[in-house]
Design a protein around this motif. Structure first.
Motif, mmCIF file in Angstrom:
data_model
loop_
_atom_site.group_PDB
_atom_site.id
_atom_site.type_symbol
_atom_site.label_atom_id
_atom_site.label_comp_id
_atom_site.label_asym_id
_atom_site.label_seq_id
_atom_site.Cartn_x
_atom_site.Cartn_y
_atom_site.Cartn_z
ATOM 1 N N SER A 237 -7.971 1.504 3.354
ATOM 2 C CA SER A 237 -7.921 0.009 2.980
ATOM 3 C C SER A 237 -7.103 -0.109 1.861
ATOM 4 N N LEU A 238 -5.904 0.491 1.768
ATOM 5 C CA LEU A 238 -4.800 0.263 1.040
ATOM 6 C C LEU A 238 -5.084 0.587 -0.656
ATOM 7 N N ARG A 239 -6.271 1.205 -0.623
ATOM 8 C CA ARG A 239 -6.697 1.354 -2.060
ATOM 9 C C ARG A 239 -5.653 2.205 -2.702
ATOM 10 N N TYR A 240 -5.026 3.283 -2.218
ATOM 11 C CA TYR A 240 -4.096 4.209 -3.056
ATOM 12 C C TYR A 240 -2.598 3.785 -2.475
ATOM 13 N N LEU A 241 -2.283 2.978 -1.587
ATOM 14 C CA LEU A 241 -1.086 2.812 -0.955
ATOM 15 C C LEU A 241 -0.018 2.580 -1.985
ATOM 16 N N THR A 242 -0.437 1.981 -2.970
ATOM 17 C CA THR A 242 0.473 1.758 -4.098
ATOM 18 C C THR A 242 1.245 3.175 -4.863
ATOM 19 N N SER A 243 0.469 4.208 -4.631
ATOM 20 C CA SER A 243 0.882 5.460 -4.915
ATOM 21 C C SER A 243 1.928 6.222 -4.004
ATOM 22 N N MET A 244 2.170 5.520 -2.763
ATOM 23 C CA MET A 244 3.041 6.069 -1.944
ATOM 24 C C MET A 244 4.483 6.396 -2.142
ATOM 25 N N GLN A 245 4.895 5.648 -3.178
ATOM 26 C CA GLN A 245 6.275 5.852 -3.424
ATOM 27 C C GLN A 245 6.413 7.354 -4.124
ATOM 28 N N ASP A 246 5.441 7.552 -5.153
ATOM 29 C CA ASP A 246 5.423 8.578 -5.923
ATOM 30 C C ASP A 246 5.186 9.841 -4.947
ATOM 31 N N CYS A 247 4.389 9.688 -4.030
ATOM 32 C CA CYS A 247 3.859 10.795 -3.388
ATOM 33 C C CYS A 247 4.953 11.365 -2.351
ATOM 34 N N LEU A 248 5.712 10.355 -1.897
ATOM 35 C CA LEU A 248 6.575 10.939 -0.781
ATOM 36 C C LEU A 248 8.012 11.062 -1.342
ATOM 37 N N THR A 249 8.269 10.698 -2.753
ATOM 38 C CA THR A 249 9.572 10.809 -3.307
ATOM 39 C C THR A 249 9.501 11.863 -4.435
ATOM 40 N N GLU A 250 8.269 11.932 -5.226
ATOM 41 C CA GLU A 250 8.261 12.915 -6.282
ATOM 42 C C GLU A 250 7.400 13.912 -6.210
ATOM 43 N N HIS A 251 6.387 14.061 -5.182
ATOM 44 C CA HIS A 251 5.395 15.098 -5.086
ATOM 45 C C HIS A 251 5.562 15.771 -3.746
ATOM 46 N N GLY A 252 6.542 15.952 -3.048
ATOM 47 C CA GLY A 252 6.714 16.590 -1.891
ATOM 48 C C GLY A 252 6.015 15.971 -0.507
ATOM 49 N N GLY A 253 5.879 14.824 -0.622
ATOM 50 C CA GLY A 253 4.861 14.062 0.472
ATOM 51 C C GLY A 253 5.841 14.282 1.914
ATOM 52 N N THR A 254 5.312 14.911 2.956
ATOM 53 C CA THR A 254 6.019 14.676 4.216
ATOM 54 C C THR A 254 5.486 13.481 5.064
ATOM 55 N N GLU A 255 4.059 13.036 4.834
ATOM 56 C CA GLU A 255 3.721 11.904 5.583
ATOM 57 C C GLU A 255 2.473 11.277 4.896
ATOM 58 N N TRP A 256 2.383 10.010 5.261
ATOM 59 C CA TRP A 256 1.191 9.309 4.525
ATOM 60 C C TRP A 256 0.482 8.846 5.764
ATOM 61 N N ILE A 257 -0.647 8.781 5.966
ATOM 62 C CA ILE A 257 -1.607 8.214 6.798
ATOM 63 C C ILE A 257 -2.319 7.172 6.393
ATOM 64 N N GLU A 258 -2.245 5.646 6.482
ATOM 65 C CA GLU A 258 -3.027 4.929 5.940
ATOM 66 C C GLU A 258 -4.017 4.135 7.317
ATOM 67 N N VAL A 259 -5.471 4.318 7.061
ATOM 68 C CA VAL A 259 -6.228 3.569 7.964
ATOM 69 C C VAL A 259 -6.513 2.254 7.211
ATOM 70 N N VAL A 260 -5.719 1.268 7.829
ATOM 71 C CA VAL A 260 -5.917 0.054 7.089
ATOM 72 C C VAL A 260 -7.259 -0.615 7.159
ATOM 73 N N HIS A 261 -8.043 -0.313 7.967
ATOM 74 C CA HIS A 261 -9.515 -1.082 7.852
ATOM 75 C C HIS A 261 -10.376 -0.261 8.417
#
Length: 289
Positions: A237-261
């Motif tokens: 529900s986009l609750r944490y999607l604003t964290s995606m930038q840091d997760c994918l650029t600063e914390h070694g994230g290889t992917e983000w799955i977002e269940v939109v609804h």
């Protein structure tokens, strides 16, 4: 949404602002503009689109932004809470007027009274020929879920795709049981089985397990499943999607799955977002909702 309800929501938000305009951070707001289908007179607008212009140089605000971004939170949440509470139906953008390539209607500016704002809202005449505007920043991946994916999110993802910083794939997650003890325990500790979040979490685990991903390496909806290093991120529900930038650029994230609804029945549509590894501007993935 009926036009009368859209007008009532707008009037309530402006009333809250003007009656509490000396309260921080509402005292930073300088102008409020209306745009979109309601502004054009559509009898049944999809929602109310408001642009909030405010002073970003306030020292307290700057400190708030720094703390929010460091914790993966949206600094504009306080504005929304004070203006609409928990009510839905209004989509906000902030300090967007200078970038807008469409008309905006002034509703209020600092120093004006409530009657002036209300008269401007009531002066917008209904136009039976005005339909909904074409959805901006639409991609095939967003079709059918765009009502739950506000424009700022779509714009940021589209911009990052155009810059070849990420790829975005639409996936339907499997609605199946899982037999991994760590994943099952994590779900049971967080949500009841009848919760749509439980169903979404189970589907994320099922999708990752089918790809031989260890659940211990997953950060699910704001929490590590076990390990502190988690290249696999997922949210609902986009609750944490604003964290995606840091997760994918600063914390070694290889992917983000977002269940939109997330829902208790029906398809579980999700976006699978993966970085390409191409050097990009630091704030390219910052989503301002």
């Amino acid at each position: 949404m009926e036009r009368a309800r859209a007008a009532a929501l707008t009037e309530e938000a402006l009333t809250r602002l003007i009656e509490s305009q000396h309260q921080w951070p509402l005292n930073l707001i300088t102008d409020v503009y209306l745009y979109g289908s309601f502004a054009r007179g559509a009898p049944q607008p999809a929602d109310v689109d408001l642009d909030i212009e405010y002073d970003q140089t306030d020292e307290r605000w700057i400190s708030t932004v720094i703390r929010a971004l460091s914790n993966g939170r949206n600094p504009h949440t306080e504005f929304k809470k004070l203006l609409v509470g928990r009510k839905r139906g209004i989509e906000f953008v902030f300090n967007h007027r200078a970038e807008a390539d469409y008309d905006m209607t002034l509703l209020w500016q600092r120093g004006e009274d409530l009657d002036t704002a209300l008269n401007r809202i009531r002066g917008i005449k209904a136009d039976p020929t005005a339909g909904r505007a074409p959805r901006d920043a639409m991609l095939p991946q967003f079709e059918g879920i765009d009502r739950w994916l506000p424009r700022p999110f779509r714009e940021t993802l589209s911009r990052a795709i155009d810059a070849e910083a990420i790829t975005v794939e639409r996936v339907v997650l499997p609605d199946t049981d899982i037999d991994h003890p760590l994943a099952r325990d994590h779900l049971q500790r967080r949500w009841r089985p009848e919760s749509p979040l439980y169903r979404a979490g189970r589907a994320v685990f099922a999708h990752l397990l089918a790809r031989n991903v260890d659940p211990a390496q997953v950060h699910l909806h704001g929490r590590d499943v076990r390990d502190s290093e988690t290249p696999y991120f997922a949210g609902f529900s986009l609750r944490y999607l604003t964290s995606m930038q840091d997760c994918l650029t600063e914390h070694g994230g290889t992917e983000w799955i977002e269940v939109v609804h997330p829902t208790t029945r029906g398809p579980l549509d999700a976006l699978r977002i993966t970085p390409t590894g191409k050097p990009t501007p630091r704030d390219l993935l910052w989503i301002d909702s």
